[in-house]
Enzyme design. Structure first.
Site, PDB file in Angstrom:
ATOM      1  CB  SER A  16      -4.524  -7.480   6.654  1.00 48.65           C
ATOM      2  OG  SER A  16      -3.681  -7.318   5.535  1.00 48.65           O
ATOM      3  CG  HIS A  41      -7.857  -9.259   4.343  1.00 51.82           C
ATOM      4  ND1 HIS A  41      -9.105  -9.220   3.764  1.00 51.82           N
ATOM      5  CD2 HIS A  41      -7.138  -8.279   3.741  1.00 51.82           C
ATOM      6  CE1 HIS A  41      -9.138  -8.253   2.859  1.00 51.82           C
ATOM      7  NE2 HIS A  41      -7.941  -7.669   2.818  1.00 51.82           N
ATOM      8  CG  ASP A  43      -4.508  -7.252   1.498  1.00 52.79           C
ATOM      9  OD1 ASP A  43      -5.666  -7.050   1.098  1.00 52.79           O
ATOM     10  OD2 ASP A  43      -4.112  -6.948   2.639  1.00 52.79           O
ATOM     11  CG  MET A  45      -1.753  -5.549  -3.408  1.00 55.97           C
ATOM     12  SD  MET A  45      -1.058  -4.159  -2.505  1.00 55.97           S
ATOM     13  CE  MET A  45      -1.900  -4.315  -0.923  1.00 55.97           C
ATOM     14  CG  HIS A  74      -8.753  -7.219  -0.849  1.00 53.06           C
ATOM     15  ND1 HIS A  74      -8.336  -6.138  -0.081  1.00 53.06           N
ATOM     16  CD2 HIS A  74      -9.387  -6.676  -1.922  1.00 53.06           C
ATOM     17  CE1 HIS A  74      -8.709  -5.019  -0.664  1.00 53.06           C
ATOM     18  NE2 HIS A  74      -9.333  -5.310  -1.783  1.00 53.06           N
ATOM     19  CG  MET A  76      -6.587  -4.592  -3.797  1.00 53.67           C
ATOM     20  SD  MET A  76      -5.702  -4.121  -2.306  1.00 53.67           S
ATOM     21  CE  MET A  76      -5.326  -5.734  -1.652  1.00 53.67           C
ATOM     22  CG  MET A 145     -11.156  -0.735  -0.603  1.00 49.11           C
ATOM     23  SD  MET A 145     -10.295  -2.032   0.309  1.00 49.11           S
ATOM     24  CE  MET A 145      -8.752  -1.235   0.778  1.00 49.11           C
ATOM     25  CG  ASP A 185      -8.905  -3.984   3.750  1.00 53.36           C
ATOM     26  OD1 ASP A 185      -8.078  -3.775   4.647  1.00 53.36           O
ATOM     27  OD2 ASP A 185      -8.627  -4.567   2.677  1.00 53.36           O
TER      28      ASP A 185
HETATM   29  C1  DX5 Z   1      -4.657  -2.249   1.837  1.00 56.93           C
HETATM   30  C2  DX5 Z   1      -5.024  -3.661   2.137  1.00 56.93           C
HETATM   31  C3  DX5 Z   1      -5.364  -3.911   3.542  1.00 56.93           C
HETATM   32  C4  DX5 Z   1      -4.270  -3.625   4.528  1.00 56.93           C
HETATM   33  C5  DX5 Z   1      -4.925  -3.099   5.782  1.00 56.93           C
HETATM   34  O1  DX5 Z   1      -4.784  -1.983   0.501  1.00 56.93           O
HETATM   35  O2  DX5 Z   1      -6.123  -4.078   1.361  1.00 56.93           O
HETATM   36  O3  DX5 Z   1      -5.886  -5.214   3.760  1.00 56.93           O
HETATM   37  O4  DX5 Z   1      -3.479  -4.727   4.858  1.00 56.93           O
HETATM   38  O5  DX5 Z   1      -3.931  -2.736   6.641  1.00 56.93           O
HETATM   39  P1  DX5 Z   1      -4.157  -1.762   7.881  1.00 56.93           P
HETATM   40  O6  DX5 Z   1      -5.062  -2.464   8.819  1.00 56.93           O
HETATM   41  O7  DX5 Z   1      -2.767  -1.572   8.387  1.00 56.93           O
HETATM   42  O8  DX5 Z   1      -4.746  -0.485   7.335  1.00 56.93           O
HETATM   43 ZN    ZN Z   2      -7.215  -5.917   1.873  1.00 56.36          ZN
END
Ligand code: DX5
Ligand code: ZN
Length: 256
Positions: A16, A41, A43, A45, A74, A76, A145, A185
């Protein structure tokens, strides 16, 4: 794919970039690839679906073509359907969106597929396994998750029962020959990785643990389990049998 075949599924790691150094992004992408990770990965948001805002399409576009890693996006965001074409054009190889978002799930999966991208659905910790069952034949992957989405560095929540229920349901009901990928994740490190793998997950997302590690490559091997001593396999193994005969031999002949 039958349950026993799960042992044959190799574990893959998706790093990530939420935890990467934003000022050194290009270097971080190279470091991830050199460390032996299969996926990056990414993310996304929107500040609505979760209380955080991260990356958009332009940064993804700048990564595309610069790495051999699979780009695992991913989403969100509250309205994933609106942005599927944009993220596909920007270079996503896999697009995951949340079942809890405002978009129609079947339509969003269809939009991802139309773009020739792998489709995945994700569920938050309070959403039951059954929520993904109607789509088990339409997706390549389910993301379970193990933290509330929104931030890196949170504490792992054990979702083993949910992961096993999805793995079981897929084995019994999936009509396609390709096995379902189950990704996890949130809070994945060398101690939580064995828990999710045992439950049936085969793609592990990890951010803060890997970027904190002095040697990312070694940390990836740890979560893949390359150096782990697997007690269960040892107890079943021929080596265990040999060790027991040897110890009995020592006792019988009382070498002391
Ligand atoms: C959280 C993200 C994850 C995050 C995981 O909402 O979707 O991908 O980066 O990070 P760690 O491994 O630090 O929990
Ligand atoms: Zn994620």
């Amino acid at each position: 794919m039958q349950r026993n075949d799960l042992n044959m599924m190799t574990t893959e790691v998706s790093v990530s970039v939420l935890s990467a150094n934003p000022l050194e992004f290009g270097q971080e992408i190279k470091r991830i690839e050199k460390s032996g990770a299969e996926m990056i990965h990414y993310d996304v948001m929107d500040g609505i679906f979760v209380n955080n805002i991260t990356f958009g399409m332009p940064l993804l576009k700048s990564i595309k073509g610069k790495t051999k890693c699979i780009l695992d996006v991913h989403l969100m965001i509250q309205e994933p359907l609106k942005y599927i074409d944009d993220f596909a054009d920007a270079g996503a190889d896999i697009i995951t969106f949340h079942i809890e978002s405002g978009s129609d799930v079947a339509e969003t999966i269809a939009a991802i597929r139309r773009n020739g991208v792998k489709a995945a659905v994700s569920i938050k910790p309070n959403t039951p396994a059954e929520a993904v069952f109607p789509y088990i034949n339409d997706v390549d992957m389910v993301l379970v998750m193990t933290v509330e989405p929104g931030f890196g560095g949170q504490k792992f929540m054990d979702m083993s029962e949910k992961i096993s229920a999805i793995r079981r349901y897929a084995e019994e009901n999936r009509k396609t020959s390709a096995p379902l990928d189950i990704q996890v994740d949130g809070g994945i490190d060398n101690t939580t990785a064995p828990v999710v793998k045992k439950a049936g997950a085969n793609i592990l997302v990890s951010g803060s643990y890997l970027f904190r590690a002095e040697n990312m490559g070694l940390a990836i091997e740890y979560i893949k389990g390359m150096f782990a001593f697997d007690l269960n396999s040892f107890l079943d193994s021929d080596l265990n049998c040999f060790v027991r005969i040897f110890i009995t031999f020592l006792f019988v002949f009382d070498f002391n």
